[in-house]
Write a protein that holds these residues in place. Structure first.
Motif, PDB file in Angstrom:
ATOM      1  N   VAL A  36       0.837  -1.202   0.000  1.00 65.96           N
ATOM      2  CA  VAL A  36       0.000   0.000   0.000  1.00 65.96           C
ATOM      3  C   VAL A  36       0.873   1.255   0.000  1.00 65.96           C
ATOM      4  O   VAL A  36       0.570   2.232  -0.692  1.00 65.96           O
ATOM      5  N   ALA A  37       1.977   1.236   0.723  1.00 66.45           N
ATOM      6  CA  ALA A  37       2.896   2.378   0.716  1.00 66.45           C
ATOM      7  C   ALA A  37       3.477   2.586  -0.687  1.00 66.45           C
ATOM      8  O   ALA A  37       3.628   3.722  -1.147  1.00 66.45           O
ATOM      9  N   ALA A  38       3.786   1.494  -1.379  1.00 66.02           N
ATOM     10  CA  ALA A  38       4.283   1.591  -2.760  1.00 66.02           C
ATOM     11  C   ALA A  38       3.222   2.202  -3.663  1.00 66.02           C
ATOM     12  O   ALA A  38       3.528   3.052  -4.518  1.00 66.02           O
ATOM     13  N   ILE A  39       1.972   1.803  -3.474  1.00 66.83           N
ATOM     14  CA  ILE A  39       0.861   2.352  -4.262  1.00 66.83           C
ATOM     15  C   ILE A  39       0.687   3.833  -3.985  1.00 66.83           C
ATOM     16  O   ILE A  39       0.421   4.618  -4.901  1.00 66.83           O
ATOM     17  N   ASP A  40       0.850   4.244  -2.728  1.00 64.94           N
ATOM     18  CA  ASP A  40       0.736   5.668  -2.382  1.00 64.94           C
ATOM     19  C   ASP A  40       1.765   6.503  -3.137  1.00 64.94           C
ATOM     20  O   ASP A  40       1.484   7.620  -3.556  1.00 64.94           O
ATOM     21  N   ILE A  41       2.959   5.956  -3.305  1.00 64.88           N
ATOM     22  CA  ILE A  41       4.029   6.674  -4.012  1.00 64.88           C
ATOM     23  C   ILE A  41       3.824   6.620  -5.518  1.00 64.88           C
ATOM     24  O   ILE A  41       4.038   7.613  -6.220  1.00 64.88           O
ATOM     25  N   ALA A  42       3.419   5.452  -6.016  1.00 62.42           N
ATOM     26  CA  ALA A  42       3.269   5.255  -7.470  1.00 62.42           C
ATOM     27  C   ALA A  42       1.893   4.644  -7.745  1.00 62.42           C
ATOM     28  O   ALA A  42       1.751   3.425  -7.831  1.00 62.42           O
ATOM     29  N   PRO A  43       0.861   5.482  -7.868  1.00 62.60           N
ATOM     30  CA  PRO A  43      -0.507   4.974  -8.042  1.00 62.60           C
ATOM     31  C   PRO A  43      -0.735   4.122  -9.295  1.00 62.60           C
ATOM     32  O   PRO A  43      -1.737   3.429  -9.386  1.00 62.60           O
ATOM     33  N   ASP A  44       0.201   4.140 -10.222  1.00 63.13           N
ATOM     34  CA  ASP A  44       0.048   3.337 -11.438  1.00 63.13           C
ATOM     35  C   ASP A  44       0.851   2.028 -11.376  1.00 63.13           C
ATOM     36  O   ASP A  44       1.004   1.347 -12.385  1.00 63.13           O
ATOM     37  N   PHE A  45       1.318   1.647 -10.214  1.00 59.56           N
ATOM     38  CA  PHE A  45       2.157   0.468 -10.030  1.00 59.56           C
ATOM     39  C   PHE A  45       1.259  -0.763  -9.884  1.00 59.56           C
ATOM     40  O   PHE A  45       0.889  -1.173  -8.791  1.00 59.56           O
ATOM     41  N   ALA A  46       0.930  -1.380 -10.996  1.00 56.69           N
ATOM     42  CA  ALA A  46      -0.038  -2.480 -11.028  1.00 56.69           C
ATOM     43  C   ALA A  46       0.411  -3.681 -10.203  1.00 56.69           C
ATOM     44  O   ALA A  46      -0.416  -4.333  -9.552  1.00 56.69           O
ATOM     45  N   ALA A  47       1.687  -4.015 -10.217  1.00 54.24           N
ATOM     46  CA  ALA A  47       2.166  -5.186  -9.473  1.00 54.24           C
ATOM     47  C   ALA A  47       1.915  -5.026  -7.974  1.00 54.24           C
ATOM     48  O   ALA A  47       1.587  -6.003  -7.287  1.00 54.24           O
ATOM     49  N   ALA A  48       2.053  -3.813  -7.462  1.00 56.11           N
ATOM     50  CA  ALA A  48       1.804  -3.571  -6.045  1.00 56.11           C
ATOM     51  C   ALA A  48       0.320  -3.774  -5.720  1.00 56.11           C
ATOM     52  O   ALA A  48      -0.016  -4.341  -4.672  1.00 56.11           O
ATOM     53  N   TYR A  49      -0.565  -3.325  -6.620  1.00 53.41           N
ATOM     54  CA  TYR A  49      -1.999  -3.559  -6.428  1.00 53.41           C
ATOM     55  C   TYR A  49      -2.292  -5.060  -6.419  1.00 53.41           C
ATOM     56  O   TYR A  49      -3.057  -5.556  -5.593  1.00 53.41           O
ATOM     57  N   GLY A  50      -1.698  -5.772  -7.342  1.00 57.02           N
ATOM     58  CA  GLY A  50      -1.928  -7.207  -7.434  1.00 57.02           C
ATOM     59  C   GLY A  50      -1.477  -7.947  -6.189  1.00 57.02           C
ATOM     60  O   GLY A  50      -2.187  -8.828  -5.685  1.00 57.02           O
ATOM     61  N   MET A  51      -0.309  -7.586  -5.675  1.00 59.16           N
ATOM     62  CA  MET A  51       0.195  -8.260  -4.477  1.00 59.16           C
ATOM     63  C   MET A  51      -0.615  -7.868  -3.247  1.00 59.16           C
ATOM     64  O   MET A  51      -0.826  -8.700  -2.351  1.00 59.16           O
ATOM     65  N   ALA A  52      -1.074  -6.623  -3.174  1.00 62.10           N
ATOM     66  CA  ALA A  52      -1.931  -6.217  -2.056  1.00 62.10           C
ATOM     67  C   ALA A  52      -3.224  -7.035  -2.080  1.00 62.10           C
ATOM     68  O   ALA A  52      -3.688  -7.516  -1.035  1.00 62.10           O
ATOM     69  N   ALA A  53      -3.785  -7.229  -3.263  1.00 60.13           N
ATOM     70  CA  ALA A  53      -5.006  -8.030  -3.387  1.00 60.13           C
ATOM     71  C   ALA A  53      -4.741  -9.485  -3.003  1.00 60.13           C
ATOM     72  O   ALA A  53      -5.566 -10.115  -2.325  1.00 60.13           O
TER      73      ALA A  53
END
Length: 86
Positions: A36-53
């Motif tokens: 989630v911290a990675a997503i906050d920095i880079a909202p277009d970082f799809a891999a971070a969204y996938g791993m959070a899910a």
């Protein structure tokens, strides 16, 4: 193709991956916070969204996290209802 332009977001993502593969409740909570911290920095970082899910799904499947309130507490973020996003 680069996963993201942000080295800070990528660092958080890699730290999240390391935590994710420790396979216990505490490490999955840590991994979720890092993704989630990675997503906050880079909202277009799809891999971070996938791993959070994936963290969320595994936590629910293992009975570590049941309610969305717990998800908000762990990652400190708003939950998005993707069924209503246009």
């Amino acid at each position: 193709r680069k996963p993201t332009e942000s080295l800070d977001a990528y660092d958080l993502y890699l730290r999240g991956m390391a935590a994710f593969y420790r396979w216990n409740r505490e490490s999955h909570e840590e991994a979720l916070r890092l993704f989630v911290a990675a997503i906050d920095i880079a909202p277009d970082f799809a891999a971070a969204y996938g791993m959070a899910a994936l963290c969320r799904s595994i936590s629910v499947a293992r009975g570590w996290m049941i309610h969305l309130r717990q998800f908000r507490r762990v990652c400190g973020c708003q939950v998005i209802d993707i069924a209503h996003v246009k």
